[in-house]
Design an enzyme around this catalytic site. Sequence first.
Site, PDB file in Angstrom:
ATOM      1  CG  ASP A   1      30.506  12.933   1.109  1.00  0.00           C
ATOM      2  OD1 ASP A   1      31.238  12.039   0.534  1.00  0.00           O
ATOM      3  OD2 ASP A   1      29.522  13.254   0.580  1.00  0.00           O
ATOM      4  CG  ASP A   2      31.079  17.951  -1.004  1.00  0.00           C
ATOM      5  OD1 ASP A   2      30.481  17.381  -1.534  1.00  0.00           O
ATOM      6  OD2 ASP A   2      30.774  18.346   0.204  1.00  0.00           O
TER       7      ASP A   2
ATOM      8  CE1 TYR B   1      23.527  12.267  -1.543  1.00  0.00           C
ATOM      9  CE2 TYR B   1      23.663  10.888  -3.271  1.00  0.00           C
ATOM     10  CZ  TYR B   1      24.296  11.532  -2.347  1.00  0.00           C
ATOM     11  OH  TYR B   1      25.458  11.824  -2.406  1.00  0.00           O
TER      12      TYR B   1
ATOM     13  CG  ASN C   1      25.358  15.404  -7.918  1.00  0.00           C
ATOM     14  OD1 ASN C   1      24.966  14.777  -8.731  1.00  0.00           O
ATOM     15  ND2 ASN C   1      26.285  15.033  -7.060  1.00  0.00           N
TER      16      ASN C   1
ATOM     17  CE  LYS D   1      25.966  13.702   0.501  1.00  0.00           C
ATOM     18  NZ  LYS D   1      26.883  13.228  -0.512  1.00  0.00           N
TER      19      LYS D   1
ATOM     20  NE  ARG E   1      29.527  22.456  -3.458  1.00  0.00           N
ATOM     21  CZ  ARG E   1      29.236  21.025  -3.334  1.00  0.00           C
ATOM     22  NH1 ARG E   1      28.199  20.780  -3.339  1.00  0.00           N
ATOM     23  NH2 ARG E   1      30.312  20.317  -3.129  1.00  0.00           N
TER      24      ARG E   1
ATOM     25  NE  ARG F   1      -3.613  -0.027   2.506  1.00  0.00           N
ATOM     26  CZ  ARG F   1      -3.462  -1.008   3.614  1.00  0.00           C
ATOM     27  NH1 ARG F   1      -2.705  -1.038   4.540  1.00  0.00           N
ATOM     28  NH2 ARG F   1      -4.160  -1.934   3.657  1.00  0.00           N
TER      29      ARG F   1
ATOM     30  CD  GLU G   1      27.952  15.767   1.769  1.00  0.00           C
ATOM     31  OE1 GLU G   1      28.307  14.926   2.232  1.00  0.00           O
ATOM     32  OE2 GLU G   1      28.216  16.058   0.653  1.00  0.00           O
ATOM     33  CG  ASP G   2      26.773  19.661  -0.292  1.00  0.00           C
ATOM     34  OD1 ASP G   2      27.765  18.910  -0.491  1.00  0.00           O
ATOM     35  OD2 ASP G   2      25.935  19.266  -0.581  1.00  0.00           O
TER      36      ASP G   2
HETATM   37  N1  LIG Z   1      29.340  13.243  -7.940  1.00  0.00           N
HETATM   38  C1  LIG Z   1      29.562  13.656  -6.833  1.00  0.00           C
HETATM   39  O1  LIG Z   1      29.645  12.694  -6.120  1.00  0.00           O
HETATM   40  C2  LIG Z   1      29.841  14.968  -6.431  1.00  0.00           C
HETATM   41  C3  LIG Z   1      29.558  15.994  -7.341  1.00  0.00           C
HETATM   42  N2  LIG Z   1      29.607  17.087  -6.889  1.00  0.00           N
HETATM   43  C4  LIG Z   1      29.032  18.351  -7.816  1.00  0.00           C
HETATM   44  O2  LIG Z   1      30.355  18.936  -8.314  1.00  0.00           O
HETATM   45  C5  LIG Z   1      29.596  20.214  -8.302  1.00  0.00           C
HETATM   46  C6  LIG Z   1      30.960  21.185  -8.020  1.00  0.00           C
HETATM   47  O3  LIG Z   1      31.227  21.208  -6.718  1.00  0.00           O
HETATM   48  P1  LIG Z   1      32.191  22.201  -5.971  1.00  0.00           P
HETATM   49  O4  LIG Z   1      33.514  21.735  -6.605  1.00  0.00           O
HETATM   50  O5  LIG Z   1      31.867  22.030  -4.591  1.00  0.00           O
HETATM   51  O6  LIG Z   1      31.596  23.493  -6.557  1.00  0.00           O
HETATM   52  P2  LIG Z   1      32.602  24.831  -6.799  1.00  0.00           P
HETATM   53  O7  LIG Z   1      31.472  26.049  -6.776  1.00  0.00           O
HETATM   54  O8  LIG Z   1      33.746  25.113  -5.587  1.00  0.00           O
HETATM   55  O9  LIG Z   1      33.180  24.837  -7.919  1.00  0.00           O
HETATM   56  C7  LIG Z   1      32.734  24.830  -9.247  1.00  0.00           C
HETATM   57  C8  LIG Z   1      33.842  25.188 -10.347  1.00  0.00           C
HETATM   58  O10 LIG Z   1      33.232  24.936 -11.653  1.00  0.00           O
HETATM   59  C9  LIG Z   1      33.981  26.053 -12.191  1.00  0.00           C
HETATM   60  N3  LIG Z   1      33.027  26.648 -13.269  1.00  0.00           N
HETATM   61  C10 LIG Z   1      31.708  27.401 -12.979  1.00  0.00           C
HETATM   62  N4  LIG Z   1      31.264  27.893 -14.155  1.00  0.00           N
HETATM   63  C11 LIG Z   1      32.118  27.274 -15.122  1.00  0.00           C
HETATM   64  C12 LIG Z   1      32.437  27.474 -16.613  1.00  0.00           C
HETATM   65  N5  LIG Z   1      31.276  28.011 -17.269  1.00  0.00           N
HETATM   66  N6  LIG Z   1      33.160  26.786 -17.195  1.00  0.00           N
HETATM   67  C13 LIG Z   1      34.213  26.241 -16.537  1.00  0.00           C
HETATM   68  N7  LIG Z   1      34.165  26.036 -15.186  1.00  0.00           N
HETATM   69  C14 LIG Z   1      33.280  26.658 -14.596  1.00  0.00           C
HETATM   70  C15 LIG Z   1      34.084  27.263 -10.987  1.00  0.00           C
HETATM   71  O11 LIG Z   1      35.056  28.133 -11.764  1.00  0.00           O
HETATM   72  P3  LIG Z   1      35.493  29.215 -10.628  1.00  0.00           P
HETATM   73  O12 LIG Z   1      36.390  28.581  -9.670  1.00  0.00           O
HETATM   74  O13 LIG Z   1      36.259  30.029 -11.566  1.00  0.00           O
HETATM   75  O14 LIG Z   1      34.338  29.879 -10.102  1.00  0.00           O
HETATM   76  C16 LIG Z   1      34.572  26.106 -10.213  1.00  0.00           C
HETATM   77  O15 LIG Z   1      35.874  25.863 -10.144  1.00  0.00           O
HETATM   78  C17 LIG Z   1      28.325  20.488  -7.932  1.00  0.00           C
HETATM   79  O16 LIG Z   1      27.641  20.769  -8.683  1.00  0.00           O
HETATM   80  C18 LIG Z   1      28.190  19.457  -6.898  1.00  0.00           C
HETATM   81  O17 LIG Z   1      27.036  18.831  -6.744  1.00  0.00           O
HETATM   82  C19 LIG Z   1      30.337  17.688  -5.813  1.00  0.00           C
HETATM   83  C20 LIG Z   1      30.442  16.621  -4.838  1.00  0.00           C
HETATM   84  C21 LIG Z   1      30.267  15.180  -5.045  1.00  0.00           C
HETATM   85  C1  LIG Z   2      27.146  14.250  -3.992  1.00  0.00           C
HETATM   86  C2  LIG Z   2      27.756  15.439  -3.332  1.00  0.00           C
HETATM   87  O1  LIG Z   2      28.093  15.244  -2.368  1.00  0.00           O
HETATM   88  C3  LIG Z   2      27.346  16.777  -3.928  1.00  0.00           C
HETATM   89  O2  LIG Z   2      26.901  16.691  -5.158  1.00  0.00           O
HETATM   90  O3  LIG Z   2      27.797  17.779  -3.252  1.00  0.00           O
HETATM   91 MG   LIG Z   3      28.168  17.164  -1.161  1.00  0.00          MG
END
Ligand SMILES: NC(=O)C1=CN([C@@H]2O[C@H](COP(=O)(O)OP(=O)(O)OC[C@H]3O[C@@H](n4cnc5c(N)ncnc54)[C@H](OP(=O)(O)O)[C@@H]3O)[C@@H](O)[C@H]2O)C=CC1
Ligand SMILES: CC(=O)C(=O)O
Ligand SMILES: [Mg+2]
Length: 539
Positions: free
Chosen positions: A243-244, A77, A390, A149, A131, A32, A220-221
Amino acid sequence: MQAQLAVASRATPKLFTRVPPPNFSNATHRARCLAQLRSKTNGLEKYIYLNGLKERDPTLFYSLLYDNMREMVPILYTPTVGDACQNYSHIWRRPEGLYISIGDKGRIREVLSTWPHVREGRIAVVTDGSRILGLGDLGANGLPISVGKLDLYIAGAGIRPSSTVPICLDLGTSTQKYLDDPLYIGVRRPRPSAEEMDEFMIEFMAAMKDVFPDLLVQFEDFSTDNAFKYLDMFRNSYRCFNDDIQGTGAVVLSGFLNAARLSSKASGRPLTEQRILFFGAGSAGVGVAKQLLSFFKINGLSEEDATKQIWTVDSKGLITADRKGLQEHKKFFARTDYEGPPLTNLIDIINYVQPTALLGLSTMRNAFTKDVVDAMAAHNPRPIIFPLSNPVSLCEVDYEDAVEWTNGEVIFASGSPYTPFERNAKTFEPGQGNNMYIFPGIGLGTLLSKSSRVTDTMVEQASIALAQSLNEDEKEKELVYPRLNRIRDISAKIALAVVRAAQAASVDGSPALRHVADNALLEYIKEQMWHPNGPKSRF
Ligand SMILES: NC(=O)C1=CN([C@@H]2O[C@H](COP(=O)(O)OP(=O)(O)OC[C@H]3O[C@@H](n4cnc5c(N)ncnc54)[C@H](OP(=O)(O)O)[C@@H]3O)[C@@H](O)[C@H]2O)C=CC1
Ligand SMILES: CC(=O)C(=O)O
Ligand SMILES: [Mg+2]
């Protein structure tokens, strides 16, 4: 649980109206609940439904989650948890985690002590909401990411629900929309200065250790600068990991170990000649790039030579060492060998680098256009393309497009889930390169070994164990990650590797486990896991 409720309420006349119908059965009720869930057409409605079910009947909720991971994980998630966070102040029903506010500075210990299961606390997922996924600063709306998580810890590694502590640090937000929202659930103020936040975090971590002496903290984030800062600040004095940075690094290394084997087999190139281009150089991009050095080191390269196989790109283009004002975390991979005008166009960068792998951690939806994918395919018979941002609404390329544009040759994994599909009578099954595969096992292994720290080798060995966990069918289908419905088995193998790595680094606190053989230890780990309808686990 339902049956116990029925007995209790039949014996209590004033609750008589709450007695379930006489032919009530748990099996029918499970069906159900699934039917009720499936009748909702919108992801957020499904999230709200499951959240209510968790409150009404947690045993049933976790039992359904455990048996229906592929259906329910995308709701609890990524991607749907992203919607839940963005709308959290509006869909909020009940307290489901701890908020520690900036106003609690000076009395954080007292606030933490109000948690109802203090003595059972084993794993906390802590976000400051700055973030959330790729959705930006959501402030106090970030709590569902900690809750989601921890649901994966419970379902995926058998951590007892009452041992989990979801925490959101409510420090303000820089997002005006939330500050203007009359229903916003957090404190209405801008984020604190770096100095004030450092003081808060130092008090918070000390208080956490005091109140929850057996706790593992998963950061996280947090926004990128703070993610690196607090990992560096706390990793040698507390049992914690990010985690990231580390979880994502480990999960991508694992998928890459399997993907590179397939790609090198098709191209005939040695593994050491893999060339990896990161699109996005934030906490995730740089965390993964650092972990991928291990791939080259495992295959015999020095760290210096391994670094030369990696290129990073941010919003300004290819990251080169001569760029003015380069952020600290980008310096390690900044190229010193590029001469010429700044390279800002991704296709130009691909043609210059000629990567075998393109990894997206940029939050840039559809950044991997057909031209980008064509450029990757021009250099590689089987290009590795991992759009890892993501939720799905920020993913760099959709699975079906990547398959179509490479005539089925792409080796693919995305951060959020895609469904398998048929093309020319062949089933294409995507990989999900998400840290959800790794953190449950890292947490379980850290707790079981009673490690005082989470070391780099514990993270690296977790990653290798995940890569090696593919079964024969998954290998034959050329998957790069195992299927999610085997998560407990996989978490046990990861935990075993983590325990052994902790022992090798002498950070473990369970000397008896040192003398247990691998097979027996694996069985022991499985026995420790909590099951919704089984005996209590030790956590
Ligand atoms: N698959 C998984 O398990 C995980 C996925 N993620 C995903 O990764 C993504 C990034 O996370 P995080 O690193 O913390 O975020 P940040 O915001 O720290 O990093 C984003 C990066 O992308 C760059 N960027 C933004 N716009 C552009 C563009 N137009 N061209 C090229 N580069 C660009 C940024 O550049 P600048 O430094 O110049 O601003 C920065 O270096 C998120 O969507 C998150 O969900 C994160 C953790 C785990
Ligand atoms: C999956 C994860 O931790 C993130 O996108 O931030
Ligand atoms: Mg994360």
